[in-house]
Design a protein around this motif. Structure first.
Motif, mmCIF file in Angstrom:
data_model
loop_
_atom_site.group_PDB
_atom_site.id
_atom_site.type_symbol
_atom_site.label_atom_id
_atom_site.label_comp_id
_atom_site.label_asym_id
_atom_site.label_seq_id
_atom_site.Cartn_x
_atom_site.Cartn_y
_atom_site.Cartn_z
ATOM 1 N N PRO A 301 0.807 -1.229 0.000
ATOM 2 C CA PRO A 301 0.000 0.000 0.000
ATOM 3 C C PRO A 301 0.837 1.274 0.000
ATOM 4 O O PRO A 301 0.479 2.260 -0.668
ATOM 5 N N THR A 302 1.947 1.280 0.742
ATOM 6 C CA THR A 302 2.819 2.454 0.759
ATOM 7 C C THR A 302 3.460 2.675 -0.607
ATOM 8 O O THR A 302 3.563 3.822 -1.085
ATOM 9 N N LEU A 303 3.878 1.593 -1.271
ATOM 10 C CA LEU A 303 4.473 1.718 -2.602
ATOM 11 C C LEU A 303 3.459 2.240 -3.612
ATOM 12 O O LEU A 303 3.792 3.083 -4.462
ATOM 13 N N VAL A 304 2.220 1.754 -3.547
ATOM 14 C CA VAL A 304 1.197 2.208 -4.489
ATOM 15 C C VAL A 304 0.901 3.688 -4.269
ATOM 16 O O VAL A 304 0.732 4.450 -5.234
ATOM 17 N N GLN A 305 0.835 4.129 -3.003
ATOM 18 C CA GLN A 305 0.637 5.557 -2.742
ATOM 19 C C GLN A 305 1.768 6.383 -3.319
ATOM 20 O O GLN A 305 1.547 7.433 -3.945
ATOM 21 N N SER A 306 2.997 5.926 -3.120
ATOM 22 C CA SER A 306 4.161 6.701 -3.524
ATOM 23 C C SER A 306 4.362 6.710 -5.035
ATOM 24 O O SER A 306 4.672 7.754 -5.627
ATOM 25 N N LEU A 307 4.162 5.555 -5.690
ATOM 26 C CA LEU A 307 4.524 5.405 -7.097
ATOM 27 C C LEU A 307 3.366 5.611 -8.060
ATOM 28 O O LEU A 307 3.572 5.996 -9.208
ATOM 29 N N VAL A 308 2.147 5.338 -7.613
ATOM 30 C CA VAL A 308 0.984 5.452 -8.498
ATOM 31 C C VAL A 308 0.157 6.678 -8.159
ATOM 32 O O VAL A 308 -0.558 7.213 -8.996
ATOM 33 N N GLY A 309 0.233 7.127 -6.901
ATOM 34 C CA GLY A 309 -0.451 8.348 -6.531
ATOM 35 C C GLY A 309 -1.851 8.177 -6.005
ATOM 36 O O GLY A 309 -2.616 9.146 -5.984
ATOM 37 N N VAL A 310 -2.220 6.984 -5.565
ATOM 38 C CA VAL A 310 -3.551 6.799 -4.990
ATOM 39 C C VAL A 310 -3.590 7.409 -3.590
ATOM 40 O O VAL A 310 -2.551 7.632 -2.958
ATOM 41 N N SER A 311 -4.798 7.658 -3.099
ATOM 42 C CA SER A 311 -4.965 8.216 -1.767
ATOM 43 C C SER A 311 -4.772 7.141 -0.710
ATOM 44 O O SER A 311 -4.704 5.941 -1.016
ATOM 45 N N ALA A 312 -4.728 7.573 0.554
ATOM 46 C CA ALA A 312 -4.631 6.613 1.657
ATOM 47 C C ALA A 312 -5.833 5.684 1.663
ATOM 48 O O ALA A 312 -5.711 4.479 1.906
#
Length: 477
Positions: A301-312
């Protein structure tokens, strides 16, 4: 072989018509507490960036924001199981809930990262008491193969449910208020369970003198902590003294732990249990489950937030898909558990985990969170099989008076693997950066995390398959 001979056991005092009701109450109390533990365990996963900013935590410290509770779990699960067998499983279970309530308030009001990490370590110790004693209580309450398969599958499904609900609830509360709110909710629920949940449980303990293995506790806890420090520090180079010194000291302390347990009169881990093929399989399978299934999935989840830009909240939704699939499969195994051997479940579970990771490759380069969905569902289903099989093996592979010790050993291996998996995943994801970039994560690093998880899952499947070639021991007449 000694057996539990506590007069308070439900099978000893309750009429046959009341025994199923007593067992159902025990199952409810243990499952509710396990759900709460896993909700708290995964609370920072989807809101790590927000938590880190609030506490002023850098990238290395962020690893500890996630891994501190895992360290507390891994270091104390064995002693919690041993104390439960010796001093009373219900007593340790309720003490763990009370400690979880207090330490979670500490996490909620933490002014800085160091205080938060310390509170999470204590939460880990509290969670260890709940998990080890709780599964031990179920092993004592359910005696038939079908009953244990049903109870342990229910317990295992709570692992998936907690992992699903924790990040989602944390993200929702963060969106409307603060990341601290979930910890206050957990503290209140833990206090309620500590006060009233014990009434649903009958006390049980082993029929032997109770002792605390202090040297074992100290060497195991310090050894695991130093190894985790070494893996976390490896993010900036593996041959530095800051990595090599704690790694060597950690290995030496763990070797000392083994020597102490081999010679001790009341060890918290009876090394003779490793002569049992099923116990060896349960312990090794739990380690690879933590390393392959929990480690990469916790960081995703942290990688997806950082690399893809999804919200928490979006990241929490992805975690919910993985953990929801795990919950559904584990829960279904209460009907199918006795039809399939734990060895087969482990093999298929690791295979699905590997396939799921391979299906997610390239999501960061494609800048698409949707690319992760099929893989999350597949690997989540694999995790559900692993959880159900390991819970069943944990109580079935040890004598009746060692069920909490068996649970402690199994969960220790799981969370040692998880701690190493999280640290290694963050290290890999942040080390493969393009030239000129410093800090953060990279798409190549995200794929490397998935490949690392795939490799460890394959190794887990191989270990499970190797057990199938070992002939089952002939029961004594």
């Amino acid at each position: 072989m000694s057996t539990t001979a506590d007069a308070s056991a439900p099978s000893a005092v309750a009429p046959p018509s009341e025994a199923p009701r007593s067992d159902a109450r025990a199952l409810f109390a243990v499952c509710a507490a396990t759900l709460l533990v896993l909700m708290n365990y995964t609370a920072p996963v989807a809101v790590l960036p927000q938590t880190a900013r609030s506490l002023g935590a850098g990238l290395t410290t962020q690893t500890w924001l996630i891994n501190a509770i895992t360290l507390g779990l891994a270091a104390t699960l064995l002693v919690a199981g041993s104390l439960g067998d010796d001093f009373g499983r219900r007593r340790i279970f309720r003490s763990g809930l009370a400690l979880l309530a207090v330490s979670t308030v500490g996490a909620a009001v933490a002014p800085d990262a160091a205080t938060f990490v310390a509170a999470r370590v204590v939460q880990g110790a509290a969670s260890a008491a709940i998990l080890a004693a709780g599964l031990g209580l179920l092993g004592h309450a359910f005696h038939t193969a079908q009953g244990r398969a049903h109870a342990t599958a229910r317990w295992a499904s709570m692992l998936g449910a907690g992992i699903a609900i924790g990040p989602l609830a944390s993200a929702l509360l963060t969106a409307v208020g603060s990341w601290r709110w979930l910890y206050l909710v957990v503290a209140a629920l833990a206090a309620l369970l500590a006060a009233f949940g014990g009434r649903l449980l009958a006390e049980s303990r082993a029929a032997r003198a109770a002792r605390i293995d202090v040297p074992g506790v100290l060497t195991l806890g310090a050894g695991l902590a130093l190894l985790l420090v070494a893996v976390t520090a490896g993010r900036t180079g593996w041959l530095r003294p800051a990595v090599l010194i704690p790694a060597v000291l950690g290995v030496l302390l763990l070797a000392a732990f083994v020597a102490i347990e081999a010679r001790g009169r009341a060890p918290m881990l009876d090394l003779a249990l490793f002569r049992r093929p099923d116990f060896r399989l349960a312990t090794l399978g739990a380690f690879f489950t933590g390393l392959a299934a929990l480690g990469p999935s916790t960081v995703l989840p942290t990688l997806v937030q950082s690399l893809v830009g999804v919200s928490a909240l979006g990241a929490a939704g992805l975690a919910f898909l993985w953990a929801g699939a795990s919950f559904l499969v584990s829960n279904q195994m209460r009907h199918l558990g006795t039809r399939h051997t734990p060895t087969r479940q482990l093999t298929v579970g690791f295979a699905l985990t590997a396939i799921g990771y391979l299906a997610m490759l390239g999501y960061a380069d494609a800048h698409s969170w949707a690319r992760t969905v099929p893989g999350l569902l597949i690997s989540g289903a694999g995790s559900g099989l692993l959880n159900a099989a390991l819970a069943r093996l944990a109580v079935a592979s040890v004598p009746a008076d060692r069920v909490a010790m068996g649970s402690g050993a199994n969960n220790t291996a799981r969370y040692v693997g998880s701690a190493l998996g999280v640290a290694a995943s963050i290290t890999v994801a942040s080390s493969l950066l393009p030239a000129g970039h410093h800090g953060g994560f990279s798409a190549h690093g995200a794929d490397a995390v998935l490949l690392l998880g795939t490799l460890t899952a394959v190794l887990g499947a191989v270990a499970a398959l190797a057990r199938r070639r070992v002939p089952a021991p002939v029961p004594a007449a």
